[in-house]
Every structure is written in C-alpha cells, then in structure tokens.
Design a protein around this motif. Structure first.
Motif, PDB file in Angstrom:
ATOM      1  N   SER A 125       0.794  -1.229   0.000  1.00  0.00           N
ATOM      2  CA  SER A 125       0.000   0.000   0.000  1.00  0.00           C
ATOM      3  C   SER A 125       0.824   1.276   0.000  1.00  0.00           C
ATOM      4  O   SER A 125       0.274   2.373  -0.151  1.00  0.00           O
ATOM      5  CB  SER A 125      -0.940   0.006   1.210  1.00  0.00           C
ATOM      6  N   ASP A 126       2.141   1.200   0.173  1.00  0.00           N
ATOM      7  CA  ASP A 126       2.969   2.399   0.050  1.00  0.00           C
ATOM      8  C   ASP A 126       3.673   2.462  -1.304  1.00  0.00           C
ATOM      9  O   ASP A 126       4.488   3.348  -1.544  1.00  0.00           O
ATOM     10  CB  ASP A 126       3.993   2.488   1.191  1.00  0.00           C
ATOM     11  N   ASP A 127       3.339   1.523  -2.205  1.00  0.00           N
ATOM     12  CA  ASP A 127       3.857   1.540  -3.572  1.00  0.00           C
ATOM     13  C   ASP A 127       2.748   1.970  -4.526  1.00  0.00           C
ATOM     14  O   ASP A 127       1.590   2.117  -4.128  1.00  0.00           O
ATOM     15  CB  ASP A 127       4.391   0.157  -3.953  1.00  0.00           C
ATOM     16  N   TRP A 128       3.077   2.135  -5.794  1.00  0.00           N
ATOM     17  CA  TRP A 128       2.030   2.486  -6.758  1.00  0.00           C
ATOM     18  C   TRP A 128       2.336   1.864  -8.113  1.00  0.00           C
ATOM     19  O   TRP A 128       3.479   1.639  -8.472  1.00  0.00           O
ATOM     20  CB  TRP A 128       1.849   3.999  -6.852  1.00  0.00           C
ATOM     21  N   MET A 129       1.263   1.566  -8.863  1.00  0.00           N
ATOM     22  CA  MET A 129       1.340   0.806 -10.098  1.00  0.00           C
ATOM     23  C   MET A 129       1.668   1.703 -11.292  1.00  0.00           C
ATOM     24  O   MET A 129       1.194   2.832 -11.389  1.00  0.00           O
ATOM     25  CB  MET A 129      -0.003   0.108 -10.348  1.00  0.00           C
ATOM     26  N   MET A 130       2.477   1.177 -12.197  1.00  0.00           N
ATOM     27  CA  MET A 130       2.721   1.882 -13.460  1.00  0.00           C
ATOM     28  C   MET A 130       1.417   1.940 -14.251  1.00  0.00           C
ATOM     29  O   MET A 130       0.638   0.988 -14.246  1.00  0.00           O
ATOM     30  CB  MET A 130       3.809   1.166 -14.260  1.00  0.00           C
ATOM     31  N   PRO A 131       1.163   3.043 -14.969  1.00  0.00           N
ATOM     32  CA  PRO A 131      -0.165   3.291 -15.532  1.00  0.00           C
ATOM     33  C   PRO A 131      -0.640   2.337 -16.616  1.00  0.00           C
ATOM     34  O   PRO A 131      -1.843   2.254 -16.882  1.00  0.00           O
ATOM     35  CB  PRO A 131      -0.059   4.723 -16.079  1.00  0.00           C
ATOM     36  N   ARG A 132       0.257   1.585 -17.244  1.00  0.00           N
ATOM     37  CA  ARG A 132      -0.164   0.668 -18.314  1.00  0.00           C
ATOM     38  C   ARG A 132       0.069  -0.797 -17.941  1.00  0.00           C
ATOM     39  O   ARG A 132       0.052  -1.664 -18.809  1.00  0.00           O
ATOM     40  CB  ARG A 132       0.565   1.008 -19.611  1.00  0.00           C
ATOM     41  N   THR A 133       0.246  -1.057 -16.671  1.00  0.00           N
ATOM     42  CA  THR A 133       0.539  -2.429 -16.243  1.00  0.00           C
ATOM     43  C   THR A 133      -0.595  -3.392 -16.588  1.00  0.00           C
ATOM     44  O   THR A 133      -0.360  -4.471 -17.167  1.00  0.00           O
ATOM     45  CB  THR A 133       0.820  -2.458 -14.724  1.00  0.00           C
ATOM     46  N   VAL A 134      -1.821  -3.042 -16.243  1.00  0.00           N
ATOM     47  CA  VAL A 134      -2.953  -3.937 -16.535  1.00  0.00           C
ATOM     48  C   VAL A 134      -3.089  -4.155 -18.036  1.00  0.00           C
ATOM     49  O   VAL A 134      -3.377  -5.261 -18.495  1.00  0.00           O
ATOM     50  CB  VAL A 134      -4.255  -3.372 -15.930  1.00  0.00           C
ATOM     51  N   GLU A 135      -2.865  -3.122 -18.806  1.00  0.00           N
ATOM     52  CA  GLU A 135      -2.932  -3.238 -20.268  1.00  0.00           C
ATOM     53  C   GLU A 135      -1.913  -4.245 -20.792  1.00  0.00           C
ATOM     54  O   GLU A 135      -2.233  -5.105 -21.629  1.00  0.00           O
ATOM     55  CB  GLU A 135      -2.685  -1.871 -20.907  1.00  0.00           C
ATOM     56  N   HIS A 136      -0.696  -4.172 -20.297  1.00  0.00           N
ATOM     57  CA  HIS A 136       0.345  -5.077 -20.781  1.00  0.00           C
ATOM     58  C   HIS A 136       0.127  -6.512 -20.286  1.00  0.00           C
ATOM     59  O   HIS A 136       0.437  -7.470 -21.016  1.00  0.00           O
ATOM     60  CB  HIS A 136       1.714  -4.564 -20.357  1.00  0.00           C
ATOM     61  N   VAL A 137      -0.409  -6.664 -19.098  1.00  0.00           N
ATOM     62  CA  VAL A 137      -0.760  -8.011 -18.633  1.00  0.00           C
ATOM     63  C   VAL A 137      -1.857  -8.589 -19.520  1.00  0.00           C
ATOM     64  O   VAL A 137      -1.822  -9.768 -19.908  1.00  0.00           O
ATOM     65  CB  VAL A 137      -1.209  -7.983 -17.159  1.00  0.00           C
ATOM     66  N   THR A 138      -2.838  -7.769 -19.863  1.00  0.00           N
ATOM     67  CA  THR A 138      -3.932  -8.205 -20.741  1.00  0.00           C
ATOM     68  C   THR A 138      -3.395  -8.655 -22.092  1.00  0.00           C
ATOM     69  O   THR A 138      -3.804  -9.694 -22.624  1.00  0.00           O
ATOM     70  CB  THR A 138      -4.940  -7.054 -20.933  1.00  0.00           C
ATOM     71  N   LYS A 139      -2.477  -7.898 -22.663  1.00  0.00           N
ATOM     72  CA  LYS A 139      -1.900  -8.260 -23.957  1.00  0.00           C
ATOM     73  C   LYS A 139      -1.154  -9.588 -23.878  1.00  0.00           C
ATOM     74  O   LYS A 139      -1.215 -10.400 -24.795  1.00  0.00           O
ATOM     75  CB  LYS A 139      -0.962  -7.147 -24.436  1.00  0.00           C
ATOM     76  N   GLU A 140      -0.433  -9.806 -22.776  1.00  0.00           N
ATOM     77  CA  GLU A 140       0.298 -11.066 -22.605  1.00  0.00           C
ATOM     78  C   GLU A 140      -0.666 -12.239 -22.541  1.00  0.00           C
ATOM     79  O   GLU A 140      -0.426 -13.286 -23.152  1.00  0.00           O
ATOM     80  CB  GLU A 140       1.144 -11.009 -21.336  1.00  0.00           C
ATOM     81  N   VAL A 141      -1.765 -12.085 -21.812  1.00  0.00           N
ATOM     82  CA  VAL A 141      -2.760 -13.159 -21.709  1.00  0.00           C
ATOM     83  C   VAL A 141      -3.382 -13.438 -23.074  1.00  0.00           C
ATOM     84  O   VAL A 141      -3.564 -14.596 -23.466  1.00  0.00           O
ATOM     85  CB  VAL A 141      -3.852 -12.781 -20.685  1.00  0.00           C
TER      86      VAL A 141
ATOM     87  N   ALA B 211       5.383  -4.016 -17.795  1.00  0.00           N
ATOM     88  CA  ALA B 211       4.510  -3.953 -16.618  1.00  0.00           C
ATOM     89  C   ALA B 211       5.355  -3.827 -15.355  1.00  0.00           C
ATOM     90  O   ALA B 211       6.486  -4.291 -15.289  1.00  0.00           O
ATOM     91  CB  ALA B 211       3.623  -5.194 -16.541  1.00  0.00           C
ATOM     92  N   GLY B 212       4.776  -3.202 -14.328  1.00  0.00           N
ATOM     93  CA  GLY B 212       5.507  -3.103 -13.069  1.00  0.00           C
ATOM     94  C   GLY B 212       4.887  -2.087 -12.128  1.00  0.00           C
ATOM     95  O   GLY B 212       3.780  -1.603 -12.332  1.00  0.00           O
ATOM     96  N   PHE B 213       5.638  -1.769 -11.095  1.00  0.00           N
ATOM     97  CA  PHE B 213       5.182  -0.810 -10.092  1.00  0.00           C
ATOM     98  C   PHE B 213       6.380  -0.043  -9.562  1.00  0.00           C
ATOM     99  O   PHE B 213       7.543  -0.395  -9.828  1.00  0.00           O
ATOM    100  CB  PHE B 213       4.451  -1.525  -8.945  1.00  0.00           C
ATOM    101  N   PHE B 214       6.111   1.004  -8.817  1.00  0.00           N
ATOM    102  CA  PHE B 214       7.168   1.799  -8.195  1.00  0.00           C
ATOM    103  C   PHE B 214       7.274   1.388  -6.731  1.00  0.00           C
ATOM    104  O   PHE B 214       6.301   1.476  -5.981  1.00  0.00           O
ATOM    105  CB  PHE B 214       6.854   3.288  -8.314  1.00  0.00           C
ATOM    106  N   TYR B 215       8.466   0.922  -6.345  1.00  0.00           N
ATOM    107  CA  TYR B 215       8.716   0.391  -5.014  1.00  0.00           C
ATOM    108  C   TYR B 215       9.401   1.464  -4.167  1.00  0.00           C
ATOM    109  O   TYR B 215      10.506   1.901  -4.466  1.00  0.00           O
ATOM    110  CB  TYR B 215       9.598  -0.857  -5.130  1.00  0.00           C
ATOM    111  N   ARG B 216       8.731   1.873  -3.122  1.00  0.00           N
ATOM    112  CA  ARG B 216       9.221   2.964  -2.282  1.00  0.00           C
ATOM    113  C   ARG B 216      10.195   2.426  -1.218  1.00  0.00           C
ATOM    114  O   ARG B 216       9.890   1.469  -0.504  1.00  0.00           O
ATOM    115  CB  ARG B 216       8.029   3.645  -1.591  1.00  0.00           C
ATOM    116  N   ILE B 217      11.364   3.047  -1.113  1.00  0.00           N
ATOM    117  CA  ILE B 217      12.318   2.681  -0.065  1.00  0.00           C
ATOM    118  C   ILE B 217      12.691   3.920   0.742  1.00  0.00           C
ATOM    119  O   ILE B 217      12.475   5.047   0.316  1.00  0.00           O
ATOM    120  CB  ILE B 217      13.599   2.023  -0.631  1.00  0.00           C
ATOM    121  N   ASN B 218      13.255   3.655   1.939  1.00  0.00           N
ATOM    122  CA  ASN B 218      13.699   4.729   2.846  1.00  0.00           C
ATOM    123  C   ASN B 218      12.574   5.675   3.226  1.00  0.00           C
ATOM    124  O   ASN B 218      12.759   6.893   3.313  1.00  0.00           O
ATOM    125  CB  ASN B 218      14.864   5.522   2.222  1.00  0.00           C
ATOM    126  N   SER B 219      11.396   5.094   3.481  1.00  0.00           N
ATOM    127  CA  SER B 219      10.264   5.920   3.905  1.00  0.00           C
ATOM    128  C   SER B 219      10.253   6.137   5.411  1.00  0.00           C
ATOM    129  O   SER B 219       9.499   6.963   5.916  1.00  0.00           O
ATOM    130  CB  SER B 219       8.945   5.257   3.481  1.00  0.00           C
TER     131      SER B 219
END
Length: 357
Positions: free
Chosen positions: A96-112, A216-224
């Motif tokens: 919950s302290d990270d956030w998703m890249m804006p086209r991740t679901v789209e790219h997962v859908t294309k892979e499927v 696809a991916g997300f932004f992983y927050r460190i040193n918070s």
C-alpha cells in the motif's frame, strides 16, 4: 463485489498505517489505461486514517473495490484474506505504500491474449523510488532476469532454469494465475517478517510456465522511515524460521543441488544483512539460532552453493564461523560484522605465521 463484466485480474492491497501514501496507491490502480481489473483493500488493523480512506474509495467505486477490515495480523495474513475474495483469472499483490505503473494492466492483458497457453507466473519489471534521494533507481535484478529469458526463451521454468530461484524474493513483482495458486493450496506464511521468501521458492518450484512482461511493473518505495529501529531489529530473528521452512520443504521434496544452492545463497544474503542491522542484544540470540540452523543444513547444499554461486570470501568465512561450535562465538561477541571480519583476518595471518615457524 459485483461481477457484471469479465474482469481479468484483481489487485490485492494489504493496508497498515499508510495514510500518507494510500491515495497514490489506489489512484494508480483506478487510473490504469484499461479497466478490466478489480481491487481488494484489506485494512490490517491500521491505527491512522488508512481505513477511512480505503472505505471512502470502496463507497465511490462499489463495482470495482472491495474493502475488508481485520485486526492486525501482518501482511501475510492480510494477503491471505484478500485472496479469498479474488474471483478473476489472475491476481497481483501490491503493497500500500507503492504504486502501479499506468499501463501495467494493459500489458498483462496483452500477454494473456497473446499466449496460446495460460502462464502460471509472470514476472514484471518494477522501479525503485528512493525517498532519501528523491530518485528512481533500477530494481536490483532486472538485468539478471532479462539475461535468463534472453538465453532460455520466452517461457521458462525453474526446474529447467534454476537461475530463476536467484531472482529477488518479491511476490509483488509477479502476476499469478489464480487457479495455479489454488491448485497448490497456496497461502502466505503468517506472523513472520519476510513472508515472501517461502512463496518465492515454493511457487517457482511448481510453476511450469513463467513469462516476463517487460513493460509492466510498479514503483517500489524505499527509505520511507515507516518502521521503528527496535521493531526492525527484533524481526531479524525471523530469518531462522523463514529459511528453516524452505530447507525443510526442499528436503521433503528431494530438490536438486542446483536448486538448493540458491536457497543457501539467499539465506546468506539475509544473514549478512541481518547481522549488520541488529542491536547487540538481538544479535547474540540471532547468532545462536543461526548456528543451530546452519549446522542442520546438509553439507552437500553448501558445497553446491560454493560451486554454483561462487560467493565472496566474507560469506564463506561467516558460514564457517556459524557452523563451528567455537568460532561462531566470534560473531556473537562482535556487534559490527566488520569487526568479526577483522578477527578472521588476524586469525588467518597468525595461522600463516605459525606454519612458517
């Protein structure tokens, strides 16, 4: 949660005292380039306004967001609860302290849609956001993972390519086929830190079709700075039950030595880091527990680790110290790992002098 349309995947988000970051996390899921996914928010006994924020989102988006509240039980338990509410073919776990890249679901859908056969597990390519420097950094093993798929093909498995075990233990960087998880009765370990370690080895061991979704991916927050030092120090003790369970499973299922080498490798990384990051009081207990665990690990596992991974000399010395009934006390009595290394080097020097005499 209503299911009036064909959703492809669900994102499960465990929540604990993250009011500062939660809106960014949920907004990143709501504002994807395609909207064929659901969201399950599990409030794990937060004491701040996280629960209020999550409930407000669920009220605003009742068709897409499910909100669950429970007493604090840790991220493993929260993920297990969230998984029960998943009724889509695929699932992603996001902190919950990270956030998703804006086209991740789209790219997962294309892979499927592209794949003739459903994958069990898909790797994504996260990016690290360092709050201390306010800079974005490469995820530690992205290049390593690229090399594996470059040389092994578009679809791989850890049984055929054991190097997959050497990737970082992060459940959040993967997309899972839900029927695969349920077929193997998967649940996260509860009540321990590093709840990703056992699932990392367990799920890779059983996954027959692993793919890489580079976009696809997300932004992983460190040193918070969200954890207190004392709590973090005590939790280092969890390295013992966490890796003990992995080794027990490997023994029960006759893992090949080329597979167990990667368990030892990850364990040594965790041990070195834990010894450096604990208080002296915790370190004494930690070293004693590590001594008992390491002595129980089959010697052929360590020999495979030396042959395949080729660890640095410091790691070999630490292993030797933890396995020796007498030498391991050097680690126990030195809070700083560098001080222990100095003791080893002096001892080695004296041995050379003794041989000359």
């Amino acid at each position: 949660m209503k299911n009036d349309r064909n959703y492809l995947l669900t994102v499960v988000v465990p929540i604990y005292n993250v009011e500062r970051y939660l809106k960014q996390c949920v907004d990143s899921l709501l504002h994807q380039s395609v909207e064929n996914h659901k969201i399950v928010l599990v409030n794990d006994g937060s004491r701040d306004r996280s629960g209020e924020i999550a409930k407000a989102y669920a009220r605003q988006y009742p068709d897409r967001i499910t909100y669950i509240s429970q007493k604090n039980a840790g991220p493993g338990a929260a993920r297990n609860v969230g998984l029960k509410y998943v009724d889509t073919p695929y699932v992603i776990f996001l902190d919950s302290d990270d956030w998703m890249m804006p086209r991740t679901v789209e790219h997962v859908t294309k892979e499927v849609e592209y794949s003739a056969d459903a994958f069990d597990l898909a790797f994504m390519m996260p990016v690290v956001y360092n709050m201390s420097s306010c800079r974005y950094e490469d995820w530690r093993d992205n290049n390593y993972l690229e090399e594996i798929f470059k040389h092994s093909g578009r679809v791989v498995s850890a049984r055929q390519t054991p190097q997959l075990y050497g990737t970082e233990a992060s459940i959040c960087r993967c997309v899972f086929r839900v029927s695969f998880l349920r077929e193997h009765q998967f649940q996260f370990p509860e009540g321990v830190k590093w709840e990703d370690v056992f699932p990392h080895f367990y799920l890779l061991y059983w996954a027959r079709r692993c793919v890489l979704i580079r976009e696809a991916g997300f932004f992983y927050r460190i040193n918070s700075g969200s954890q207190t030092t004392s709590h973090a120090s005590k939790s280092r003790m969890d390295v013992i039950p966490v890796f003990s369970s992995v080794f027990a499973y490997a023994l029960e299922n006759d893992w090949m030595l080329c597979e167990t080498a990667y368990i030892v490798s990850m364990m040594m990384d965790f041990i070195v880091w834990s010894l450096r990051a604990t208080t002296r009081k915790v370190q004494i207990r930690l070293v004693k527990g590590l001594h008992e665990m390491c002595r129980a690990i089959p010697k052929e596992y360590y020999r495979a680790y030396i042959k395949i991974i080729k660890p640095p000399m410091l790691y070999r010395l630490i292993w030797y110290g933890l396995n020796s009934p007498f030498v391991y006390q050097m680690l126990e009595n030195n809070h700083k790992l560098r001080a222990a290394g100095t003791v080893y080097r002096k001892a080695a020097k004296l041995c050379k002098i003794g041989r000359r005499l």
